[in-house]
Structure formats: C-alpha cells, structure tokens
Design a protein around this motif. Structure first.
Motif, PDB file in Angstrom:
ATOM      1  N   ASN A   1       4.676 -19.358 -21.184  1.00  0.00           N
ATOM      2  CA  ASN A   1       5.720 -19.659 -22.158  1.00  0.00           C
ATOM      3  C   ASN A   1       5.224 -19.294 -23.558  1.00  0.00           C
ATOM      4  OD1 ASN A   1       7.576 -20.789 -23.892  1.00  0.00           O
ATOM      5  ND2 ASN A   1       7.718 -22.720 -22.802  1.00  0.00           N
ATOM      6  N   PRO A   2       5.777 -18.228 -24.177  1.00  0.00           N
ATOM      7  CA  PRO A   2       5.313 -17.850 -25.517  1.00  0.00           C
ATOM      8  C   PRO A   2       5.704 -18.855 -26.605  1.00  0.00           C
ATOM      9  CG  PRO A   2       7.171 -16.488 -24.870  1.00  0.00           C
ATOM     10  CD  PRO A   2       6.798 -17.318 -23.686  1.00  0.00           C
ATOM     11  N   ALA A   3       6.706 -19.655 -26.373  1.00  0.00           N
ATOM     12  CA  ALA A   3       7.154 -20.630 -27.380  1.00  0.00           C
ATOM     13  C   ALA A   3       6.367 -21.932 -27.307  1.00  0.00           C
ATOM     14  CB  ALA A   3       8.636 -20.915 -27.195  1.00  0.00           C
ATOM     15  N   GLU A   4       5.499 -22.038 -26.319  1.00  0.00           N
ATOM     16  CA  GLU A   4       4.768 -23.281 -26.099  1.00  0.00           C
ATOM     17  C   GLU A   4       3.804 -23.621 -27.237  1.00  0.00           C
ATOM     18  OE1 GLU A   4       3.502 -24.808 -21.878  1.00  0.00           O
ATOM     19  OE2 GLU A   4       2.075 -23.342 -22.630  1.00  0.00           O
ATOM     20  N   ASN A   5       3.208 -22.606 -27.840  1.00  0.00           N
ATOM     21  CA  ASN A   5       2.192 -22.849 -28.870  1.00  0.00           C
ATOM     22  C   ASN A   5       2.741 -22.857 -30.288  1.00  0.00           C
ATOM     23  OD1 ASN A   5       0.160 -23.013 -26.932  1.00  0.00           O
ATOM     24  ND2 ASN A   5      -0.036 -20.801 -26.866  1.00  0.00           N
ATOM     25  N   ILE A   6       4.027 -22.697 -30.443  1.00  0.00           N
ATOM     26  CA  ILE A   6       4.621 -22.755 -31.780  1.00  0.00           C
ATOM     27  C   ILE A   6       4.768 -24.216 -32.161  1.00  0.00           C
ATOM     28  CG2 ILE A   6       6.646 -22.214 -33.173  1.00  0.00           C
ATOM     29  CD1 ILE A   6       7.013 -19.738 -31.480  1.00  0.00           C
ATOM     30  N   LYS A   7       4.237 -24.539 -33.327  1.00  0.00           N
ATOM     31  CA  LYS A   7       4.258 -25.935 -33.763  1.00  0.00           C
ATOM     32  C   LYS A   7       5.608 -26.279 -34.372  1.00  0.00           C
ATOM     33  CE  LYS A   7      -0.650 -26.217 -34.511  1.00  0.00           C
ATOM     34  NZ  LYS A   7      -1.729 -26.426 -35.474  1.00  0.00           N
ATOM     35  N   LEU A   8       6.077 -27.456 -34.022  1.00  0.00           N
ATOM     36  CA  LEU A   8       7.319 -27.978 -34.586  1.00  0.00           C
ATOM     37  C   LEU A   8       6.996 -28.770 -35.840  1.00  0.00           C
ATOM     38  CD1 LEU A   8       9.023 -29.356 -31.365  1.00  0.00           C
ATOM     39  CD2 LEU A   8       9.601 -27.285 -32.563  1.00  0.00           C
ATOM     40  N   LYS A   9       7.795 -28.573 -36.868  1.00  0.00           N
ATOM     41  CA  LYS A   9       7.630 -29.372 -38.074  1.00  0.00           C
ATOM     42  C   LYS A   9       8.338 -30.699 -37.868  1.00  0.00           C
ATOM     43  CE  LYS A   9       7.259 -25.540 -41.253  1.00  0.00           C
ATOM     44  NZ  LYS A   9       7.773 -24.888 -42.446  1.00  0.00           N
ATOM     45  N   LYS A  10       7.705 -31.741 -38.342  1.00  0.00           N
ATOM     46  CA  LYS A  10       8.334 -33.057 -38.232  1.00  0.00           C
ATOM     47  C   LYS A  10       9.406 -33.180 -39.301  1.00  0.00           C
ATOM     48  CE  LYS A  10       4.951 -35.360 -35.690  1.00  0.00           C
ATOM     49  NZ  LYS A  10       4.769 -36.581 -35.021  1.00  0.00           N
ATOM     50  N   ILE A  11      10.574 -33.532 -38.865  1.00  0.00           N
ATOM     51  CA  ILE A  11      11.702 -33.705 -39.776  1.00  0.00           C
ATOM     52  C   ILE A  11      11.924 -35.205 -39.958  1.00  0.00           C
ATOM     53  CG2 ILE A  11      14.138 -33.200 -40.161  1.00  0.00           C
ATOM     54  CD1 ILE A  11      12.417 -30.691 -40.034  1.00  0.00           C
ATOM     55  N   LYS A  12      11.890 -35.635 -41.214  1.00  0.00           N
ATOM     56  CA  LYS A  12      12.145 -37.040 -41.488  1.00  0.00           C
ATOM     57  C   LYS A  12      13.642 -37.291 -41.438  1.00  0.00           C
ATOM     58  CE  LYS A  12       8.161 -37.674 -44.463  1.00  0.00           C
ATOM     59  NZ  LYS A  12       7.710 -37.996 -45.831  1.00  0.00           N
ATOM     60  N   PRO A  13      14.045 -38.315 -40.720  1.00  0.00           N
ATOM     61  CA  PRO A  13      15.482 -38.614 -40.698  1.00  0.00           C
ATOM     62  C   PRO A  13      15.947 -39.099 -42.067  1.00  0.00           C
ATOM     63  CG  PRO A  13      14.250 -40.296 -39.517  1.00  0.00           C
ATOM     64  CD  PRO A  13      13.275 -39.225 -39.904  1.00  0.00           C
ATOM     65  N   GLN A  14      17.136 -38.689 -42.420  1.00  0.00           N
ATOM     66  CA  GLN A  14      17.679 -39.116 -43.701  1.00  0.00           C
ATOM     67  C   GLN A  14      18.106 -40.574 -43.605  1.00  0.00           C
ATOM     68  OE1 GLN A  14      20.848 -36.449 -44.577  1.00  0.00           O
ATOM     69  NE2 GLN A  14      19.491 -34.788 -45.174  1.00  0.00           N
ATOM     70  N   LYS A  15      17.777 -41.304 -44.654  1.00  0.00           N
ATOM     71  CA  LYS A  15      18.166 -42.705 -44.677  1.00  0.00           C
ATOM     72  C   LYS A  15      19.645 -42.806 -44.996  1.00  0.00           C
ATOM     73  CE  LYS A  15      13.730 -44.558 -46.014  1.00  0.00           C
ATOM     74  NZ  LYS A  15      12.990 -45.334 -47.017  1.00  0.00           N
ATOM     75  N   ARG A  16      20.308 -43.584 -44.221  1.00  0.00           N
ATOM     76  CA  ARG A  16      21.731 -43.816 -44.458  1.00  0.00           C
ATOM     77  C   ARG A  16      21.875 -45.028 -45.349  1.00  0.00           C
ATOM     78  NH1 ARG A  16      24.484 -42.967 -38.516  1.00  0.00           N
ATOM     79  NH2 ARG A  16      23.711 -40.861 -38.220  1.00  0.00           N
ATOM     80  N   THR A  17      22.611 -44.860 -46.398  1.00  0.00           N
ATOM     81  CA  THR A  17      22.836 -45.993 -47.285  1.00  0.00           C
ATOM     82  C   THR A  17      24.158 -46.641 -46.893  1.00  0.00           C
ATOM     83  OG1 THR A  17      23.890 -44.552 -48.902  1.00  0.00           O
ATOM     84  CG2 THR A  17      21.549 -44.979 -49.196  1.00  0.00           C
ATOM     85  N   ARG A  18      24.076 -47.921 -46.761  1.00  0.00           N
ATOM     86  CA  ARG A  18      25.289 -48.663 -46.412  1.00  0.00           C
ATOM     87  C   ARG A  18      25.826 -49.343 -47.657  1.00  0.00           C
ATOM     88  NH1 ARG A  18      24.243 -51.523 -40.600  1.00  0.00           N
ATOM     89  NH2 ARG A  18      23.707 -49.612 -39.501  1.00  0.00           N
TER      90      ARG A  18
END
Length: 140
Positions: free
Chosen positions: A86-103
């Motif tokens: 799998n060539p995509a196996e070694n590609i690192k994923l960037k961590k995405i911070k979830p956006q805070k929802r304001t209530r």
C-alpha cells in the motif's frame, strides 16, 4: 471501473461504511486515478500520491480524508492481491483539531427571540396601519 465498483461494495458490506463515506471515498479515488493516469495500480508510488496532494487546493481536513480514501483503496487492492504493498500507508496524516462550537446562553436565546418578536410585531403593525390608511383614503 470494475475495480471501483467492487471497492464500493467492499466499503459498504465489509467495512459497513455509511453511504456518504462510500461516495466520498469513491469520488476521491476516481479523482486520484484520473490525475495519475497509470493503469497498473502496482506502479503507483508514494511520490504519485504526494504530488497529487501538493497540487490540490483543498483544506487540510479534505486532504486527510483523501489520504484515508487512498489508504482504504490500496488496502482493498492489497487484500485482493492486485498490489504487493500500500503506497498510501506511509503518508502521515495531520491531526486536525475539531472546531469548538459555541452555544448561545439562555439570555442570548431570549434576546434573539425578543428581537425576532419585535420585528414580526412591527411588520404586523405597519401592515395593519397601512390597511387602515388605505381604507381611510378610499373613503375620501
């Protein structure tokens, strides 16, 4: 094209992915394969995937999904014996911070409701006044 149909079935049945996920993954893989133009999947390398991702003007979250789509596709090809790795196996994923929802607080909700009610009320009264004026002028 037949490979994409079996990949779609694999996602739906084996992985129990939602219909939205399946459609997004298949769309991502189709777009990558159109960019890559290599018929033999075993000749696709990490460089091809990285070059594709660099050329995209998409958000980081979308790029992360595309990497996940390609990983799933090449894992599927590896399981079915169509590619050795799998060539995509070694590609690192960037961590995405979830956006805070304001209530909205209760007071903000009440204020919004009061403003909305005042707008409705003023529209109603202006309509009512216009009607009275038009009747008054009609009598003259």
């Amino acid at each position: 094209m037949e490979t994409l149909l079996t990949f779609k079935a694999y996602l739906s049945e084996s992985k129990k992915a939602s219909s939205n996920t399946v459609e997004a993954y298949v769309r991502d893989v189709k777009q990558f394969l159109a960019f890559c133009t290599i018929a033999d999947y075993s000749k696709i390398s990490v460089k091809h995937i990285e070059k594709y991702l660099q050329g995209l003007e998409k958000s980081e979250a979308t790029k992360v999904r595309i990497i996940a789509s390609l990983r799933a596709f090449f894992n599927f090809l590896k399981q079915t014996g169509r590619v050795p790795e799998n060539p995509a196996e070694n590609i690192k994923l960037k961590k995405i911070k979830p956006q805070k929802r304001t209530r909205k607080s209760k007071t903000e909700k009440k204020q919004s409701a009061i403003i909305a009610w005042n707008v409705i009320k003023s529209c109603f009264y202006s309509w009512k006044n216009r009607r009275k004026l038009s009747k008054a002028y009609a009598r003259i």
